[in-house]
Design a protein around this motif. Sequence first.
Motif, PDB file in Angstrom:
ATOM      1  N   PHE A   1      43.838 -48.759 -20.925  1.00  0.00           N
ATOM      2  CA  PHE A   1      42.739 -48.054 -21.517  1.00  0.00           C
ATOM      3  C   PHE A   1      43.067 -46.940 -22.487  1.00  0.00           C
ATOM      4  CE2 PHE A   1      38.553 -45.388 -20.420  1.00  0.00           C
ATOM      5  CZ  PHE A   1      37.865 -45.644 -21.637  1.00  0.00           C
ATOM      6  N   GLU A   2      42.725 -47.399 -23.737  1.00  0.00           N
ATOM      7  CA  GLU A   2      43.195 -46.539 -24.989  1.00  0.00           C
ATOM      8  C   GLU A   2      41.963 -45.575 -25.485  1.00  0.00           C
ATOM      9  OE1 GLU A   2      44.997 -48.359 -28.004  1.00  0.00           O
ATOM     10  OE2 GLU A   2      46.760 -48.677 -26.766  1.00  0.00           O
ATOM     11  N   ALA A   3      42.055 -44.270 -25.272  1.00  0.00           N
ATOM     12  CA  ALA A   3      40.908 -43.667 -25.838  1.00  0.00           C
ATOM     13  C   ALA A   3      41.340 -42.367 -26.755  1.00  0.00           C
ATOM     14  CB  ALA A   3      40.299 -42.728 -24.568  1.00  0.00           C
ATOM     15  N   ASP A   4      40.609 -41.997 -27.816  1.00  0.00           N
ATOM     16  CA  ASP A   4      40.796 -41.160 -28.839  1.00  0.00           C
ATOM     17  C   ASP A   4      41.153 -39.655 -28.447  1.00  0.00           C
ATOM     18  OD1 ASP A   4      41.062 -43.249 -30.874  1.00  0.00           O
ATOM     19  OD2 ASP A   4      38.922 -42.814 -31.231  1.00  0.00           O
ATOM     20  N   ALA A   5      41.856 -38.817 -28.985  1.00  0.00           N
ATOM     21  CA  ALA A   5      41.984 -37.503 -28.856  1.00  0.00           C
ATOM     22  C   ALA A   5      40.533 -36.733 -29.004  1.00  0.00           C
ATOM     23  CB  ALA A   5      43.158 -36.694 -29.468  1.00  0.00           C
ATOM     24  N   PRO A   6      40.510 -35.764 -28.428  1.00  0.00           N
ATOM     25  CA  PRO A   6      38.994 -34.944 -28.618  1.00  0.00           C
ATOM     26  C   PRO A   6      38.919 -34.310 -30.004  1.00  0.00           C
ATOM     27  CG  PRO A   6      40.295 -33.762 -27.231  1.00  0.00           C
ATOM     28  CD  PRO A   6      41.066 -35.153 -27.428  1.00  0.00           C
ATOM     29  N   ASP A   7      37.667 -34.310 -30.413  1.00  0.00           N
ATOM     30  CA  ASP A   7      37.515 -33.653 -31.803  1.00  0.00           C
ATOM     31  C   ASP A   7      37.359 -32.010 -31.668  1.00  0.00           C
ATOM     32  OD1 ASP A   7      36.745 -32.917 -34.147  1.00  0.00           O
ATOM     33  OD2 ASP A   7      34.547 -33.854 -34.236  1.00  0.00           O
ATOM     34  N   THR A   8      38.369 -31.715 -32.268  1.00  0.00           N
ATOM     35  CA  THR A   8      38.453 -29.985 -32.241  1.00  0.00           C
ATOM     36  C   THR A   8      37.425 -29.314 -32.663  1.00  0.00           C
ATOM     37  OG1 THR A   8      39.873 -30.108 -34.200  1.00  0.00           O
ATOM     38  CG2 THR A   8      41.081 -30.375 -31.874  1.00  0.00           C
ATOM     39  N   LYS A   9      36.634 -30.002 -33.872  1.00  0.00           N
ATOM     40  CA  LYS A   9      35.727 -29.207 -34.452  1.00  0.00           C
ATOM     41  C   LYS A   9      34.447 -28.993 -33.283  1.00  0.00           C
ATOM     42  CE  LYS A   9      36.409 -31.052 -38.747  1.00  0.00           C
ATOM     43  NZ  LYS A   9      36.008 -32.101 -40.027  1.00  0.00           N
ATOM     44  N   ARG A  10      34.344 -29.689 -32.260  1.00  0.00           N
ATOM     45  CA  ARG A  10      33.374 -29.525 -31.380  1.00  0.00           C
ATOM     46  C   ARG A  10      33.685 -28.731 -30.177  1.00  0.00           C
ATOM     47  NH1 ARG A  10      31.656 -35.637 -29.920  1.00  0.00           N
ATOM     48  NH2 ARG A  10      30.180 -34.465 -28.571  1.00  0.00           N
ATOM     49  N   ILE A  11      34.991 -28.317 -30.202  1.00  0.00           N
ATOM     50  CA  ILE A  11      35.707 -27.374 -29.113  1.00  0.00           C
ATOM     51  C   ILE A  11      35.422 -26.017 -29.701  1.00  0.00           C
ATOM     52  CG2 ILE A  11      37.604 -26.890 -27.347  1.00  0.00           C
ATOM     53  CD1 ILE A  11      38.342 -29.804 -27.974  1.00  0.00           C
ATOM     54  N   PRO A  12      35.098 -25.019 -28.909  1.00  0.00           N
ATOM     55  CA  PRO A  12      35.296 -23.635 -29.110  1.00  0.00           C
ATOM     56  C   PRO A  12      36.575 -23.129 -29.449  1.00  0.00           C
ATOM     57  CG  PRO A  12      33.425 -23.735 -27.504  1.00  0.00           C
ATOM     58  CD  PRO A  12      34.243 -25.119 -27.673  1.00  0.00           C
ATOM     59  N   ASP A  13      37.136 -22.104 -30.329  1.00  0.00           N
ATOM     60  CA  ASP A  13      38.463 -21.856 -30.632  1.00  0.00           C
ATOM     61  C   ASP A  13      39.153 -21.125 -29.342  1.00  0.00           C
ATOM     62  OD1 ASP A  13      38.245 -22.946 -33.224  1.00  0.00           O
ATOM     63  OD2 ASP A  13      37.860 -21.054 -34.246  1.00  0.00           O
ATOM     64  N   ALA A  14      38.318 -20.632 -28.543  1.00  0.00           N
ATOM     65  CA  ALA A  14      38.756 -19.939 -27.469  1.00  0.00           C
ATOM     66  C   ALA A  14      39.206 -20.967 -26.478  1.00  0.00           C
ATOM     67  CB  ALA A  14      37.948 -18.751 -26.901  1.00  0.00           C
ATOM     68  N   ASP A  15      38.602 -22.017 -26.389  1.00  0.00           N
ATOM     69  CA  ASP A  15      38.915 -23.157 -25.325  1.00  0.00           C
ATOM     70  C   ASP A  15      39.780 -24.121 -25.692  1.00  0.00           C
ATOM     71  OD1 ASP A  15      36.945 -21.735 -23.623  1.00  0.00           O
ATOM     72  OD2 ASP A  15      35.425 -22.834 -24.590  1.00  0.00           O
ATOM     73  N   VAL A  16      40.343 -24.187 -26.927  1.00  0.00           N
ATOM     74  CA  VAL A  16      41.355 -25.300 -27.244  1.00  0.00           C
ATOM     75  C   VAL A  16      42.591 -25.127 -26.227  1.00  0.00           C
ATOM     76  CG1 VAL A  16      42.973 -26.064 -29.161  1.00  0.00           C
ATOM     77  CG2 VAL A  16      40.628 -25.235 -29.543  1.00  0.00           C
ATOM     78  N   LEU A  17      43.049 -23.841 -26.158  1.00  0.00           N
ATOM     79  CA  LEU A  17      44.323 -23.382 -25.583  1.00  0.00           C
ATOM     80  C   LEU A  17      44.143 -23.258 -23.915  1.00  0.00           C
ATOM     81  CD1 LEU A  17      46.388 -21.305 -27.970  1.00  0.00           C
ATOM     82  CD2 LEU A  17      46.755 -23.635 -27.423  1.00  0.00           C
ATOM     83  N   GLY A  18      44.813 -23.477 -23.133  1.00  0.00           N
ATOM     84  CA  GLY A  18      44.680 -23.290 -21.611  1.00  0.00           C
ATOM     85  C   GLY A  18      44.450 -24.529 -20.801  1.00  0.00           C
ATOM     86  N   VAL A  19      43.892 -24.451 -19.617  1.00  0.00           N
ATOM     87  CA  VAL A  19      43.657 -25.410 -18.872  1.00  0.00           C
ATOM     88  C   VAL A  19      42.124 -25.978 -19.001  1.00  0.00           C
ATOM     89  CG1 VAL A  19      43.780 -26.241 -16.527  1.00  0.00           C
ATOM     90  CG2 VAL A  19      45.391 -24.487 -17.253  1.00  0.00           C
ATOM     91  N   THR A  20      42.105 -27.307 -18.880  1.00  0.00           N
ATOM     92  CA  THR A  20      40.726 -28.064 -19.022  1.00  0.00           C
ATOM     93  C   THR A  20      40.891 -29.299 -18.127  1.00  0.00           C
ATOM     94  OG1 THR A  20      38.939 -28.909 -20.299  1.00  0.00           O
ATOM     95  CG2 THR A  20      41.305 -29.246 -21.098  1.00  0.00           C
ATOM     96  N   VAL A  21      39.991 -30.130 -18.285  1.00  0.00           N
ATOM     97  CA  VAL A  21      39.726 -31.294 -17.475  1.00  0.00           C
ATOM     98  C   VAL A  21      39.200 -32.521 -18.302  1.00  0.00           C
ATOM     99  CG1 VAL A  21      38.567 -32.299 -15.442  1.00  0.00           C
ATOM    100  CG2 VAL A  21      39.339 -29.952 -15.390  1.00  0.00           C
ATOM    101  N   VAL A  22      39.995 -33.672 -18.098  1.00  0.00           N
ATOM    102  CA  VAL A  22      39.697 -35.051 -18.474  1.00  0.00           C
ATOM    103  C   VAL A  22      39.078 -35.838 -17.158  1.00  0.00           C
ATOM    104  CG1 VAL A  22      41.134 -35.225 -20.391  1.00  0.00           C
ATOM    105  CG2 VAL A  22      41.920 -36.022 -18.291  1.00  0.00           C
ATOM    106  N   LEU A  23      37.942 -36.590 -17.399  1.00  0.00           N
ATOM    107  CA  LEU A  23      37.475 -37.301 -16.265  1.00  0.00           C
ATOM    108  C   LEU A  23      37.173 -38.634 -16.454  1.00  0.00           C
ATOM    109  CD1 LEU A  23      34.175 -35.143 -15.412  1.00  0.00           C
ATOM    110  CD2 LEU A  23      36.260 -35.273 -14.138  1.00  0.00           C
ATOM    111  N   LEU A  24      37.783 -39.548 -15.739  1.00  0.00           N
ATOM    112  CA  LEU A  24      37.958 -41.081 -15.880  1.00  0.00           C
ATOM    113  C   LEU A  24      36.951 -41.441 -14.846  1.00  0.00           C
ATOM    114  CD1 LEU A  24      39.080 -43.789 -17.012  1.00  0.00           C
ATOM    115  CD2 LEU A  24      40.419 -43.739 -14.958  1.00  0.00           C
ATOM    116  N   THR A  25      35.880 -42.213 -15.374  1.00  0.00           N
ATOM    117  CA  THR A  25      34.806 -42.963 -14.376  1.00  0.00           C
ATOM    118  C   THR A  25      34.587 -44.281 -14.693  1.00  0.00           C
ATOM    119  OG1 THR A  25      33.023 -42.454 -16.037  1.00  0.00           O
ATOM    120  CG2 THR A  25      33.646 -40.608 -14.483  1.00  0.00           C
ATOM    121  N   CYS A  26      33.962 -44.968 -13.594  1.00  0.00           N
ATOM    122  CA  CYS A  26      33.882 -46.512 -13.480  1.00  0.00           C
ATOM    123  C   CYS A  26      32.329 -46.474 -13.040  1.00  0.00           C
ATOM    124  CB  CYS A  26      34.982 -47.258 -13.079  1.00  0.00           C
ATOM    125  SG  CYS A  26      34.687 -48.957 -13.191  1.00  0.00           S
ATOM    126  N   ALA A  27      31.528 -47.624 -13.738  1.00  0.00           N
ATOM    127  CA  ALA A  27      30.065 -47.628 -13.099  1.00  0.00           C
ATOM    128  C   ALA A  27      30.008 -49.423 -13.089  1.00  0.00           C
ATOM    129  CB  ALA A  27      29.439 -47.061 -13.874  1.00  0.00           C
TER     130      ALA A  27
END
Length: 281
Positions: A74-100
Amino acid sequence: MSVVSLLGVNVLNNPAKFTDKYDLEITFECLEPLEKDLEWKLTYVGSATSDQYDQELDSLLVGPIPVGVNKFIFEADAPDTKRIPDADVLGVTVVLLTCAYDGREFVRVGYYVNNEYESEELAADPPAKPIIEKIRRNVLADKPRVTRFAIKWDSEATAPAEFPPEQPEADAQPDDEEYGADELAEEDGEDAAVDTEANGEASAAAAVGGDAEMGGIDEAAEPAEEDEMSEDGSVDLENESEDELEEEEGEGEAVEEGDDAMEVDDKPATDGKAAQQVMAH
């Protein structure tokens, strides 16, 4: 039991640059043929303060699904940084893999992602505007958070129970076997014993010529007030005779009324004896 079981997820390019694609090798097992495809999604959480910054990186339909163990990339593109607040680019975040399946999510895998600068100089003094091409991501692939949900697949037999199962044997239980019946019987027996003891004490008081009201339940229904201690000390009603009580009542009547006059207790002596008997029981 779930028809599809997720066996493992392997993050192939890790660590990687922030702008690199996500490459996930997914392995799952299918126990019976499915009529529809499986829908896989990868979501990037852009900010911990609001879900409006969440981005669906990619989605993929997999099917038809053969019975047995299956594996795909499963290949997925990197996130669009324009849609991320500058203060939240660095640090720890989460990616979610789901199946339905058929619009019903049955498994979710969450990974922590740490975004940091590659150079120590930028990490020690990060600029106000993030330099995206110099940020490296590291997916904590060895510590996933897996959540599974029971869903309906193709047959009604696989649908999860919406209500608890019926218990006809509980409805047929006799009334005398209800919980707490033995405790109620014991309490009734204790109450009967107390009533018998009270009646016996009242009969004994009448035999020795005492006041019959002492053993009466109606007269003793109100709780007896405790005598307040005066400045000279406590009052011992047992050692005072009826003559002394009458003498004190006479002296009380002779006291002149005024601001410093003492209040006289005009309760009869029998009230004090009744209070003693109630306290003794």
